[in-house]
Structure formats: C-alpha cells, structure tokens
Design a protein around this motif. Structure first.
Motif, PDB file in Angstrom:
ATOM      1  N   ALA A  47       0.899  -1.373  -0.197  1.00  0.00           N
ATOM      2  CA  ALA A  47       0.192   0.078   0.084  1.00  0.00           C
ATOM      3  C   ALA A  47       0.840   1.291   0.157  1.00  0.00           C
ATOM      4  N   THR A  48       1.845   1.087   0.590  1.00  0.00           N
ATOM      5  CA  THR A  48       2.662   2.639   0.867  1.00  0.00           C
ATOM      6  C   THR A  48       4.197   2.223   0.519  1.00  0.00           C
ATOM      7  N   GLU A  49       4.742   0.852   0.342  1.00  0.00           N
ATOM      8  CA  GLU A  49       6.067   0.740  -0.113  1.00  0.00           C
ATOM      9  C   GLU A  49       6.314  -0.666  -0.781  1.00  0.00           C
ATOM     10  N   THR A  50       7.611  -0.871  -1.125  1.00  0.00           N
ATOM     11  CA  THR A  50       7.840  -2.060  -1.848  1.00  0.00           C
ATOM     12  C   THR A  50       8.111  -3.171  -0.809  1.00  0.00           C
ATOM     13  N   ILE A  51       7.522  -4.140  -0.875  1.00  0.00           N
ATOM     14  CA  ILE A  51       7.439  -5.079   0.046  1.00  0.00           C
ATOM     15  C   ILE A  51       8.392  -6.510  -0.306  1.00  0.00           C
ATOM     16  N   GLY A  52       9.015  -6.403  -1.439  1.00  0.00           N
ATOM     17  CA  GLY A  52       9.855  -7.279  -1.723  1.00  0.00           C
ATOM     18  C   GLY A  52      10.001  -7.474  -3.246  1.00  0.00           C
ATOM     19  N   GLU A  53      11.020  -8.256  -3.619  1.00  0.00           N
ATOM     20  CA  GLU A  53      11.120  -8.797  -5.118  1.00  0.00           C
ATOM     21  C   GLU A  53      11.244 -10.223  -5.291  1.00  0.00           C
ATOM     22  N   LEU A  54      10.640 -10.705  -6.624  1.00  0.00           N
ATOM     23  CA  LEU A  54      10.957 -11.998  -6.865  1.00  0.00           C
ATOM     24  C   LEU A  54      12.199 -12.008  -8.045  1.00  0.00           C
ATOM     25  N   ASP A  55      13.003 -12.739  -7.667  1.00  0.00           N
ATOM     26  CA  ASP A  55      14.222 -12.625  -8.564  1.00  0.00           C
ATOM     27  C   ASP A  55      13.863 -13.149 -10.023  1.00  0.00           C
ATOM     28  N   TYR A  99       3.293 -16.067  -2.691  1.00  0.00           N
ATOM     29  CA  TYR A  99       1.823 -16.297  -2.459  1.00  0.00           C
ATOM     30  C   TYR A  99       0.991 -15.235  -1.735  1.00  0.00           C
ATOM     31  N   LYS A 100       1.642 -13.994  -1.584  1.00  0.00           N
ATOM     32  CA  LYS A 100       1.060 -12.806  -1.055  1.00  0.00           C
ATOM     33  C   LYS A 100       0.123 -12.307  -2.027  1.00  0.00           C
ATOM     34  N   ALA A 101      -0.914 -11.479  -1.522  1.00  0.00           N
ATOM     35  CA  ALA A 101      -2.029 -11.251  -2.375  1.00  0.00           C
ATOM     36  C   ALA A 101      -1.553 -10.089  -3.615  1.00  0.00           C
ATOM     37  N   GLU A 102      -0.530  -9.203  -2.915  1.00  0.00           N
ATOM     38  CA  GLU A 102      -0.039  -8.288  -4.091  1.00  0.00           C
ATOM     39  C   GLU A 102       0.753  -8.973  -5.101  1.00  0.00           C
ATOM     40  N   THR A 103       1.363  -9.923  -4.620  1.00  0.00           N
ATOM     41  CA  THR A 103       2.117 -10.798  -5.715  1.00  0.00           C
ATOM     42  C   THR A 103       1.187 -11.488  -6.710  1.00  0.00           C
ATOM     43  N   LEU A 104       0.195 -11.955  -6.164  1.00  0.00           N
ATOM     44  CA  LEU A 104      -0.602 -12.824  -7.126  1.00  0.00           C
ATOM     45  C   LEU A 104      -1.305 -11.965  -8.098  1.00  0.00           C
ATOM     46  N   SER A 105      -1.504 -10.591  -7.523  1.00  0.00           N
ATOM     47  CA  SER A 105      -2.151  -9.942  -8.626  1.00  0.00           C
ATOM     48  C   SER A 105      -1.192  -9.223  -9.544  1.00  0.00           C
ATOM     49  N   VAL A 106      -0.038  -9.002  -9.354  1.00  0.00           N
ATOM     50  CA  VAL A 106       1.007  -8.599 -10.220  1.00  0.00           C
ATOM     51  C   VAL A 106       1.079  -9.667 -11.441  1.00  0.00           C
ATOM     52  N   LEU A 107       1.265 -10.987 -10.735  1.00  0.00           N
ATOM     53  CA  LEU A 107       1.520 -12.028 -11.806  1.00  0.00           C
ATOM     54  C   LEU A 107       0.238 -12.364 -12.665  1.00  0.00           C
ATOM     55  N   GLU A 108      -0.892 -12.116 -12.278  1.00  0.00           N
ATOM     56  CA  GLU A 108      -2.237 -12.356 -12.899  1.00  0.00           C
ATOM     57  C   GLU A 108      -2.148 -11.533 -14.139  1.00  0.00           C
ATOM     58  N   LYS A 109      -1.671 -10.322 -13.870  1.00  0.00           N
ATOM     59  CA  LYS A 109      -1.742  -9.519 -15.167  1.00  0.00           C
ATOM     60  C   LYS A 109      -0.632  -9.820 -15.960  1.00  0.00           C
ATOM     61  N   MET A 110       0.330 -10.426 -15.484  1.00  0.00           N
ATOM     62  CA  MET A 110       1.140 -11.058 -16.542  1.00  0.00           C
ATOM     63  C   MET A 110       0.796 -12.431 -17.185  1.00  0.00           C
ATOM     64  N   GLY A 111      -0.405 -13.023 -16.749  1.00  0.00           N
ATOM     65  CA  GLY A 111      -0.680 -14.074 -17.311  1.00  0.00           C
ATOM     66  C   GLY A 111       0.162 -15.293 -16.905  1.00  0.00           C
ATOM     67  N   VAL A 112       0.531 -15.115 -15.536  1.00  0.00           N
ATOM     68  CA  VAL A 112       1.323 -16.298 -14.889  1.00  0.00           C
ATOM     69  C   VAL A 112       0.376 -16.760 -13.813  1.00  0.00           C
TER      70      VAL A 112
END
Length: 271
Positions: free
Chosen positions: A73-81, A148-161
């Motif tokens: 919501a307010t900051e970067t929570i992580g990065e997938l390599d 498996y965080k909600a924020e990650t799933l949202s990003v990957l869904e937009k990528m079709g992953v």
C-alpha cells in the motif's frame, strides 16, 4: 567470464533439511553472443547479469520475468528474482539467486560430532556481516513466501502467470574458505566441492613472507573474474602495507598468491 561464473558450484542444502530444491546451471557452454561482463557493477549485480543471460540463452528455458518488484500500500514489500518456464516439462519455476563468499568459523560451530562439522551456522561473510544460516532464513521466511502474497498474485495475474503448481528453487553460487590449518575433509561432503581457498590472520600473513611469489588483490568488483583477468601483481613488500590498511578499516581483502605456476586464493581477515 560467463563460463567462469557458471562453473561456480551451487551449494545443495537439501540434505540439511532445507526445503527448497537447488537450481543448477548445468549447461556451462551457453552462447556468449551479446554478453559483456559488467565489470563496474557490484558482485550481486554481476551475478544477476550472468544468470539472466544464461536463462535467456538456454534452449530448455523461457525467461518469463526477472526482478519483479512487489508493491504494498505504501512501500515495496519485496522482489521476486526470476520466473521461468521449462520448455521440456512445461513447468513454471520461481528461482531465487544468490552469489556468496563464506568463511568457515570453527568458533561458531556447535556440532557434537565430526560428521556435523560445517553446518550452516558456521559459515560467515568475510567481514562478519552476514551468515549462511541468516541467508537461508531470509529465503524461507521472506523471499519464497512472497510468491503467495495477495499483492504478488495480482501482479502475476496481470502478466498471465499462475502460481498453481509452480516450483520454487534456489541457485546459491557459493565460494567457501576455511582456516588454513583446518582439514577440509572434515567438512560435510556437500560443502567440499564449493571450497575455493583458505583464510589467515594478518599475523599469519606476515609469517609467510615469500620474495619469490607475487600477489594480486582484486577490487571487490573483480572477485568474480577468473585469475587470468587480473593484470596487477605485486611483491610481498608492496602488498603488505595495503593489506594492513584494509584490515584497519575492518575489511578482509581477497588475495591471490602466485608461486611459479601454483596459485593460491585466500582472504586475510581482520577478526
């Protein structure tokens, strides 16, 4: 230089109960077209560049995404390599990459038997700022669960992953060093293939005056270069003062010692 990086052994920790499988760069002769080693970058970024080139040019893999920033919501929570697709099995794999130099500190070892010598808690960075056990904890508790965080799933869904049935693996390129008088055969066999050299104190270093040998002290950005790429070699009298300056700054320099055709690789530690 790409081949040199790919040849660094991956450290397999599954025998110690680490739950994530190891990703191996099994193909060591990837095409180097378009590859130019990023000499001015830090070691971690150099490793990322080499690894990404490997994935892009390996016939069995399709690189779907790299360095995916996950925003909260307010900051970067992580990065997938990396997220790749195995073209043969059609399997998706989430890979976390690390390229590390670790020194075995017997004083950190709590093993009761010789067969346990060298477990993860005993390995520490040259400047004692990180440990292997801390790295594995970060992978297990933060980096892999991020998928498996909600924020990650949202990003990957937009990528079709889709993360459904996605494997998670770690590629830990590890170069290990042990005290010079220590018997490396006492280490767990899983670690022995990763041994690059040894380390000594400054007092021990001064006792090894050799007017016949020459020494190279690569800058940290040169730590991943093959020794053949090092151009500046010095005699002991020239190098010892510089080593002492680094130690006074609590920095443990990496050195190469050339005696005829024989080359040794070692750290001189401040601790």
């Amino acid at each position: 230089m790409l081949t040199h990086f790919l040849a660094i052994p991956e450290l397999d920790l599954t025998s110690e109960g680490f739950r994530y499988a190891t990703f191996y760069t099994s193909e060591k002769t990837i095409a180097s077209e378009g590859f130019e080693f990023p000499r001015k970058r830090m070691v971690g970024k150099q490793a990322e560049y080499c690894f990404e080139h490997y994935l892009k040019h390996h016939p069995s893999y399709e690189l779907l995404a790299a360095n995916i920033q996950i925003q909260g919501a307010t900051e970067t929570i992580g990065e997938l390599d990396y997220i790749i697709k195995n073209r043969i099995s059609d399997k998706l794999i989430h890979i976390e990459l690390a390229c590390k130099f670790y020194l075995f500190d017997p004083n950190l070892n709590t093993a009761n038997t010789a067969s346990e010598v060298g477990k993860t808690a005993s390995w520490i960075g040259p400047n004692r700022k990180d440990t292997l056990s801390e790295k594995l904890s970060k992978l297990s508790e933060k980096q892999f669960p991020l998928l498996y965080k909600a924020e990650t799933l949202s990003v990957l869904e937009k990528m079709g992953v889709s993360t459904q049935s996605m494997d998670q693996q770690v590629c830990l390129k590890a170069m290990l060093f042990f005290p010079k008088q220590f018997n490396a055969q006492d280490l767990l066999k899983e670690y022995q293939q990763n041994i690059e050299g040894y380390y000594i104190s400054f007092t021990e270093f001064l006792k090894e005056i050799n007017n016949e040998a020459t020494y190279a002290i690569p800058d940290k950005k040169e730590w991943l270069l093959p020794v053949e790429e090092l151009e500046k070699w010095h005699f002991f009298s020239e190098i010892s003062t510089w080593v002492e300056v680094q130690l006074n700054k609590k920095k443990s320099p990496l050195l190469y010692k050339k005696s005829g055709e024989h080359i040794e690789k070692f750290f001189v530690v401040w601790w």
